[in-house]
Design a protein around this motif. Structure first.
Motif, PDB file in Angstrom:
ATOM      1  N   LYS A  67       0.834  -1.210   0.000  1.00 18.25           N
ATOM      2  CA  LYS A  67       0.000   0.000   0.000  1.00 18.25           C
ATOM      3  C   LYS A  67       0.870   1.262   0.000  1.00 18.25           C
ATOM      4  O   LYS A  67       0.624   2.200  -0.757  1.00 18.25           O
ATOM      5  CB  LYS A  67      -0.920  -0.012   1.227  1.00 18.25           C
ATOM      6  N   THR A  68       1.883   1.274   0.837  1.00 16.59           N
ATOM      7  CA  THR A  68       2.776   2.428   0.929  1.00 16.59           C
ATOM      8  C   THR A  68       3.532   2.649  -0.372  1.00 16.59           C
ATOM      9  O   THR A  68       3.702   3.789  -0.826  1.00 16.59           O
ATOM     10  CB  THR A  68       3.764   2.236   2.097  1.00 16.59           C
ATOM     11  N   THR A  69       3.969   1.568  -0.988  1.00 14.01           N
ATOM     12  CA  THR A  69       4.729   1.687  -2.235  1.00 14.01           C
ATOM     13  C   THR A  69       3.845   2.201  -3.362  1.00 14.01           C
ATOM     14  O   THR A  69       4.297   3.012  -4.188  1.00 14.01           O
ATOM     15  CB  THR A  69       5.388   0.345  -2.602  1.00 14.01           C
ATOM     16  N   VAL A  70       2.596   1.783  -3.414  1.00 10.01           N
ATOM     17  CA  VAL A  70       1.665   2.344  -4.396  1.00 10.01           C
ATOM     18  C   VAL A  70       1.579   3.859  -4.204  1.00 10.01           C
ATOM     19  O   VAL A  70       1.652   4.624  -5.164  1.00 10.01           O
ATOM     20  CB  VAL A  70       0.266   1.700  -4.285  1.00 10.01           C
ATOM     21  N   GLY A  71       1.487   4.303  -2.959  1.00 12.76           N
ATOM     22  CA  GLY A  71       1.453   5.741  -2.670  1.00 12.76           C
ATOM     23  C   GLY A  71       2.711   6.446  -3.140  1.00 12.76           C
ATOM     24  O   GLY A  71       2.646   7.560  -3.685  1.00 12.76           O
ATOM     25  N   LEU A 103       2.409  -5.847  -6.392  1.00 14.55           N
ATOM     26  CA  LEU A 103       2.548  -4.397  -6.551  1.00 14.55           C
ATOM     27  C   LEU A 103       2.053  -3.988  -7.934  1.00 14.55           C
ATOM     28  O   LEU A 103       1.276  -3.024  -8.060  1.00 14.55           O
ATOM     29  CB  LEU A 103       4.008  -3.981  -6.356  1.00 14.55           C
ATOM     30  N   ALA A 104       2.449  -4.706  -8.954  1.00 18.59           N
ATOM     31  CA  ALA A 104       1.995  -4.407 -10.314  1.00 18.59           C
ATOM     32  C   ALA A 104       0.475  -4.499 -10.412  1.00 18.59           C
ATOM     33  O   ALA A 104      -0.170  -3.647 -11.036  1.00 18.59           O
ATOM     34  CB  ALA A 104       2.654  -5.361 -11.304  1.00 18.59           C
ATOM     35  N   ARG A 105      -0.082  -5.488  -9.785  1.00 22.94           N
ATOM     36  CA  ARG A 105      -1.541  -5.655  -9.811  1.00 22.94           C
ATOM     37  C   ARG A 105      -2.253  -4.450  -9.193  1.00 22.94           C
ATOM     38  O   ARG A 105      -3.218  -3.931  -9.757  1.00 22.94           O
ATOM     39  CB  ARG A 105      -1.879  -6.939  -9.048  1.00 22.94           C
ATOM     40  N   ARG A 106      -1.749  -3.989  -8.055  1.00 17.12           N
ATOM     41  CA  ARG A 106      -2.351  -2.826  -7.394  1.00 17.12           C
ATOM     42  C   ARG A 106      -2.179  -1.559  -8.225  1.00 17.12           C
ATOM     43  O   ARG A 106      -3.085  -0.722  -8.283  1.00 17.12           O
ATOM     44  CB  ARG A 106      -1.744  -2.625  -6.009  1.00 17.12           C
ATOM     45  N   LEU A 107      -1.034  -1.408  -8.866  1.00 17.15           N
ATOM     46  CA  LEU A 107      -0.799  -0.219  -9.699  1.00 17.15           C
ATOM     47  C   LEU A 107      -1.692  -0.228 -10.933  1.00 17.15           C
ATOM     48  O   LEU A 107      -2.197   0.821 -11.352  1.00 17.15           O
ATOM     49  CB  LEU A 107       0.674  -0.139 -10.105  1.00 17.15           C
ATOM     50  N   ARG A 154      -4.630  -1.456 -11.085  1.00 17.44           N
ATOM     51  CA  ARG A 154      -5.975  -1.057 -10.609  1.00 17.44           C
ATOM     52  C   ARG A 154      -6.107   0.456 -10.537  1.00 17.44           C
ATOM     53  O   ARG A 154      -7.213   0.989 -10.558  1.00 17.44           O
ATOM     54  CB  ARG A 154      -6.252  -1.655  -9.232  1.00 17.44           C
ATOM     55  N   ARG A 155      -4.980   1.151 -10.428  1.00 13.64           N
ATOM     56  CA  ARG A 155      -4.965   2.619 -10.404  1.00 13.64           C
ATOM     57  C   ARG A 155      -4.873   3.209 -11.806  1.00 13.64           C
ATOM     58  O   ARG A 155      -4.703   4.402 -11.981  1.00 13.64           O
ATOM     59  CB  ARG A 155      -3.793   3.133  -9.564  1.00 13.64           C
ATOM     60  N   GLY A 156      -4.936   2.352 -12.815  1.00 16.45           N
ATOM     61  CA  GLY A 156      -4.939   2.816 -14.201  1.00 16.45           C
ATOM     62  C   GLY A 156      -3.566   2.976 -14.834  1.00 16.45           C
ATOM     63  O   GLY A 156      -3.459   3.500 -15.946  1.00 16.45           O
ATOM     64  N   LEU A 157      -2.519   2.523 -14.156  1.00 14.83           N
ATOM     65  CA  LEU A 157      -1.171   2.648 -14.705  1.00 14.83           C
ATOM     66  C   LEU A 157      -0.832   1.451 -15.590  1.00 14.83           C
ATOM     67  O   LEU A 157      -1.292   0.331 -15.346  1.00 14.83           O
ATOM     68  CB  LEU A 157      -0.144   2.760 -13.581  1.00 14.83           C
ATOM     69  N   VAL A 158      -0.023   1.699 -16.591  1.00 18.11           N
ATOM     70  CA  VAL A 158       0.493   0.625 -17.434  1.00 18.11           C
ATOM     71  C   VAL A 158       1.792   0.147 -16.781  1.00 18.11           C
ATOM     72  O   VAL A 158       2.706   0.947 -16.562  1.00 18.11           O
ATOM     73  CB  VAL A 158       0.757   1.128 -18.875  1.00 18.11           C
ATOM     74  N   VAL A 159       1.823  -1.146 -16.445  1.00 18.48           N
ATOM     75  CA  VAL A 159       2.939  -1.684 -15.668  1.00 18.48           C
ATOM     76  C   VAL A 159       3.555  -2.876 -16.394  1.00 18.48           C
ATOM     77  O   VAL A 159       2.853  -3.772 -16.850  1.00 18.48           O
ATOM     78  CB  VAL A 159       2.471  -2.133 -14.262  1.00 18.48           C
ATOM     79  N   ASP A 160       4.883  -2.853 -16.473  1.00 18.53           N
ATOM     80  CA  ASP A 160       5.648  -3.978 -17.005  1.00 18.53           C
ATOM     81  C   ASP A 160       6.353  -4.630 -15.820  1.00 18.53           C
ATOM     82  O   ASP A 160       7.008  -3.937 -15.034  1.00 18.53           O
ATOM     83  CB  ASP A 160       6.668  -3.470 -18.029  1.00 18.53           C
ATOM     84  N   VAL A 161       6.211  -5.942 -15.680  1.00 21.26           N
ATOM     85  CA  VAL A 161       6.871  -6.675 -14.596  1.00 21.26           C
ATOM     86  C   VAL A 161       7.967  -7.544 -15.182  1.00 21.26           C
ATOM     87  O   VAL A 161       7.738  -8.258 -16.164  1.00 21.26           O
ATOM     88  CB  VAL A 161       5.874  -7.563 -13.813  1.00 21.26           C
ATOM     89  N   GLN A 162       9.136  -7.476 -14.571  1.00 18.66           N
ATOM     90  CA  GLN A 162      10.270  -8.293 -14.998  1.00 18.66           C
ATOM     91  C   GLN A 162      10.826  -9.012 -13.769  1.00 18.66           C
ATOM     92  O   GLN A 162      10.908  -8.421 -12.701  1.00 18.66           O
ATOM     93  CB  GLN A 162      11.362  -7.418 -15.614  1.00 18.66           C
ATOM     94  N   HIS A 163      11.174 -10.265 -13.949  1.00 19.66           N
ATOM     95  CA  HIS A 163      11.757 -11.054 -12.868  1.00 19.66           C
ATOM     96  C   HIS A 163      13.178 -11.441 -13.283  1.00 19.66           C
ATOM     97  O   HIS A 163      13.373 -12.445 -13.961  1.00 19.66           O
ATOM     98  CB  HIS A 163      10.910 -12.294 -12.573  1.00 19.66           C
ATOM     99  N   ARG A 164      14.153 -10.640 -12.881  1.00 14.28           N
ATOM    100  CA  ARG A 164      15.526 -10.824 -13.324  1.00 14.28           C
ATOM    101  C   ARG A 164      16.109 -12.181 -12.931  1.00 14.28           C
ATOM    102  O   ARG A 164      16.823 -12.801 -13.710  1.00 14.28           O
ATOM    103  CB  ARG A 164      16.392  -9.694 -12.755  1.00 14.28           C
ATOM    104  N   ASP A 165      15.832 -12.641 -11.697  1.00 18.09           N
ATOM    105  CA  ASP A 165      16.524 -13.815 -11.176  1.00 18.09           C
ATOM    106  C   ASP A 165      15.608 -14.990 -10.849  1.00 18.09           C
ATOM    107  O   ASP A 165      16.054 -15.973 -10.251  1.00 18.09           O
ATOM    108  CB  ASP A 165      17.326 -13.412  -9.926  1.00 18.09           C
TER     109      ASP A 165
END
Length: 130
Positions: free
Chosen positions: A67-71, A105-109, A111-122
């Motif tokens: 929640k804090t990170t979304v903020g 985090l990407a899922r919550r963002l 929901r706020r209408g942002l376009v989010v790319d998720v990458q899992h480096r490792d």
């Protein structure tokens, strides 16, 4: 979607593999949140496995951190020179805590209408031994 089209890029990683990527916001989950790696049943699983995701989400404080990170991301987006935001989420191996947290985090963002790319480096790298 390419990373250049995203409002936010969320990348999970493991500090035990290589240094943290340069980021706008870096979450270091190594010390404050329980590591599923200590449970032999979860050790060789990853965030793609439901038991790992459940274990991470049940960790006290993780939902408040999300929640804090979304903020924080939303605050950066409102800045006068807001560009793409990179959020790096790290744990020791990059297979459990960081990857699960990045996903939610990407899922919550989104929901706020942002376009989010998720990458899992490792995520696919070998399990680190202690």
């Amino acid at each position: 979607m390419s990373s250049t089209e995203a409002d936010v890029v969320v990348i999970s990683f493991g500090y035990g593999h290589e240094a943290a990527p340069d980021a706008t916001i870096t979450l270091d989950l190594r010390h404050a949140f329980r590591d599923p790696h200590v449970d032999p049943r979860l050790r060789y699983m990853t965030a793609t496995d439901r038991p790992v995701r459940k274990a991470v989400l049940r960790t006290p404080g993780i939902r408040a951190l999300l929640k804090t990170t979304v903020g924080q991301v939303l605050a950066f987006r409102k800045g006068p020179s807001a560009g793409q935001i990179l959020v790096a989420v790290g744990c020791v191996g990059g297979r459990h805590r960081s990857a699960t947290t990045a996903h939610y985090l990407a899922r919550r963002l989104r929901r706020r209408g942002l376009v989010v790319d998720v990458q899992h480096r490792d995520l696919a790298k070998p399990v680190l031994t202690r």
